[in-house]
Design a protein around this motif. Structure first.
Motif, mmCIF file in Angstrom:
data_model
loop_
_atom_site.group_PDB
_atom_site.id
_atom_site.type_symbol
_atom_site.label_atom_id
_atom_site.label_comp_id
_atom_site.label_asym_id
_atom_site.label_seq_id
_atom_site.Cartn_x
_atom_site.Cartn_y
_atom_site.Cartn_z
ATOM 1 N N SER A 1 0.821 -1.216 0.000
ATOM 2 C CA SER A 1 0.000 0.000 0.000
ATOM 3 C C SER A 1 0.852 1.262 0.000
ATOM 4 N N LEU A 2 2.109 1.140 0.437
ATOM 5 C CA LEU A 2 3.005 2.299 0.447
ATOM 6 C C LEU A 2 3.453 2.678 -0.959
ATOM 7 N N TYR A 3 3.350 1.740 -1.908
ATOM 8 C CA TYR A 3 3.893 1.950 -3.243
ATOM 9 C C TYR A 3 2.820 2.041 -4.325
ATOM 10 N N VAL A 4 1.559 2.154 -3.913
ATOM 11 C CA VAL A 4 0.499 2.337 -4.914
ATOM 12 C C VAL A 4 0.521 3.752 -5.471
ATOM 13 N N TRP A 5 1.173 4.646 -4.728
ATOM 14 C CA TRP A 5 1.272 6.034 -5.181
ATOM 15 C C TRP A 5 2.566 6.206 -5.976
ATOM 16 N N ARG A 6 2.465 6.401 -7.262
ATOM 17 C CA ARG A 6 3.645 6.590 -8.101
ATOM 18 C C ARG A 6 4.083 8.054 -8.010
ATOM 19 N N SER A 7 5.259 8.251 -7.457
ATOM 20 C CA SER A 7 5.740 9.613 -7.277
ATOM 21 C C SER A 7 7.253 9.599 -7.119
ATOM 22 N N SER A 8 7.875 10.685 -7.522
ATOM 23 C CA SER A 8 9.327 10.831 -7.353
ATOM 24 C C SER A 8 9.673 11.557 -6.062
ATOM 25 N N LEU A 9 8.650 11.878 -5.276
ATOM 26 C CA LEU A 9 8.883 12.605 -4.030
ATOM 27 C C LEU A 9 9.548 11.689 -3.003
ATOM 28 N N PRO A 10 10.394 12.241 -2.124
ATOM 29 C CA PRO A 10 10.988 11.431 -1.050
ATOM 30 C C PRO A 10 9.945 11.032 -0.025
ATOM 31 N N ARG A 11 10.244 10.001 0.747
ATOM 32 C CA ARG A 11 9.274 9.449 1.699
ATOM 33 C C ARG A 11 8.894 10.431 2.799
ATOM 34 N N ASP A 12 9.737 11.425 3.088
ATOM 35 C CA ASP A 12 9.447 12.380 4.147
ATOM 36 C C ASP A 12 8.762 13.646 3.648
#
Length: 328
Positions: free
Chosen positions: A36-47
């Motif tokens: 569920s943490l990786y369903v969002w496709r984004s280049s943003l950092p985790r913080d």
């Protein structure tokens, strides 16, 4: 004639099948949580605040679905106990206050307590860490205690800063609640009938430890370190998250509540690992090491008394196994 002859064999086969379903159900929950943490496709950092909000929504959804997984397992395995799914998962009222206070006190005795968290903190520690902090504070223990009380009861501005900080909310609220509900509250009731309570305490944390390997993906994407350094850090993280997971699983099995593991998890997230290297280099090294040792000894001495079932009543999850159950 055939039923008695093949009955025991069929029962053993059914038990083995049920155990495999228990393990696969736990693996499914772990994969759902991490996935569920990786369903969002984004280049943003985790913080990044936006990424934190999206991931918090995902894990909260998985946590909300975890009781349905336990309910489905109970139906398939024909588990019938005088307790609801929520009670088996440690969400109940009986013994709630001691379940919230005593495990947290036990954790503080071992590791120490912080009066402020992340960027807004002044530290006050119990035993080893507290002695370390008090030695470096001109006002000693009195000053440290006063700082703690001021923050808890009067420092409204600092609390507001914490609550508005997405990283603080993730580390201190969302992660402890969701991880403990999924990896302890949901997994332990399914594992206990198969492995027994004691083995479940050491089995469930393996799913929790392995789940943290997903940080390798983050590190490789950011390319901050070499692969060998990333694997070494991930291995250390697996070690201490598994050890911590065994501790909170023990708390869950002994108290029958998930609130204790949640608060201990939140507290440990605020503290990180004890700074032993700093104590070794301190001028008062002997006194500090002695106080750290006393903290560990007190933790071991108080481990079973503070988790005695006298404080918490009947433990619902223990109804899933026949007595005697040593961890219960």
């Amino acid at each position: 004639m055939l039923e008695p002859e093949h009955g025991p064999m069929m029962q053993v086969e059914h038990t083995h099948t049920r155990c495999w379903v228990c393990v696969l159900s736990c693996l499914l929950l772990a994969c759902l949580y991490v996935g569920s943490l990786y369903v969002w496709r984004s280049s943003l950092p985790r913080d990044h605040p936006s990424m934190i909000k999206r991931r918090c929504a995902s894990v909260l959804l998985v946590s909300a679905l975890s009781p349905a997984v336990v309910k489905a397992w109970m139906h398939w395995a024909d588990v019938r106990v005088d307790a609801s799914v929520w009670e088996l998962m440690g969400v109940r009222l009986e013994g709630l206050v001691p379940a919230a206070v005593l495990p947290l006190l036990l954790t503080m005795v071992h590791q120490g307590v912080s009066t402020q968290i992340q960027l807004y903190r002044k530290d006050v520690f119990y035993l080893g860490p507290m002695v370390h902090s008090a030695i470096d504070n001109p006002q000693g223990f009195t000053g440290e205690l006063q700082s703690a009380l001021d923050f808890i009861f009067t420092d409204v501005q600092s609390w507001r800063l914490c609550v508005r900080d997405a990283v603080w909310l993730r580390n201190q609220v969302v992660a402890p609640v969701t991880e403990e509900l999924v990896f302890r509250g949901a997994m332990l009731p399914m594992l206990v009938p198969c492995t027994g309570p004691t083995a479940a305490i050491f089995t469930a944390p393996l799913f929790f430890g392995v789940a943290h390997f997903h940080h390798i993906i983050e590190q490789r994407r950011l390319r901050k370190d070499s692969m060998s350094a990333i694997l070494m850090v991930s291995g250390m993280q697996f070690l201490y998250t598994t050890v911590f997971g065994a501790f909170t699983a023990f708390i869950f099995m002994r108290t029958g509540h998930v609130v204790g593991p949640v608060l201990c998890h939140s507290f440990c997230n605020s503290q990180g690992l004890p700074d032993i290297s700093s104590a070794l280099q301190h001028p008062q090294q002997s006194a500090l090491l002695f106080s750290y040792l006393m903290g560990v000894l007190l933790f071991l001495v108080l481990l079973f008394p503070l988790t005695d079932t006298f404080f918490y009543g009947a433990i619902p999850v223990c109804s899933l196994v026949a007595p005697p159950a040593s961890a219960c």
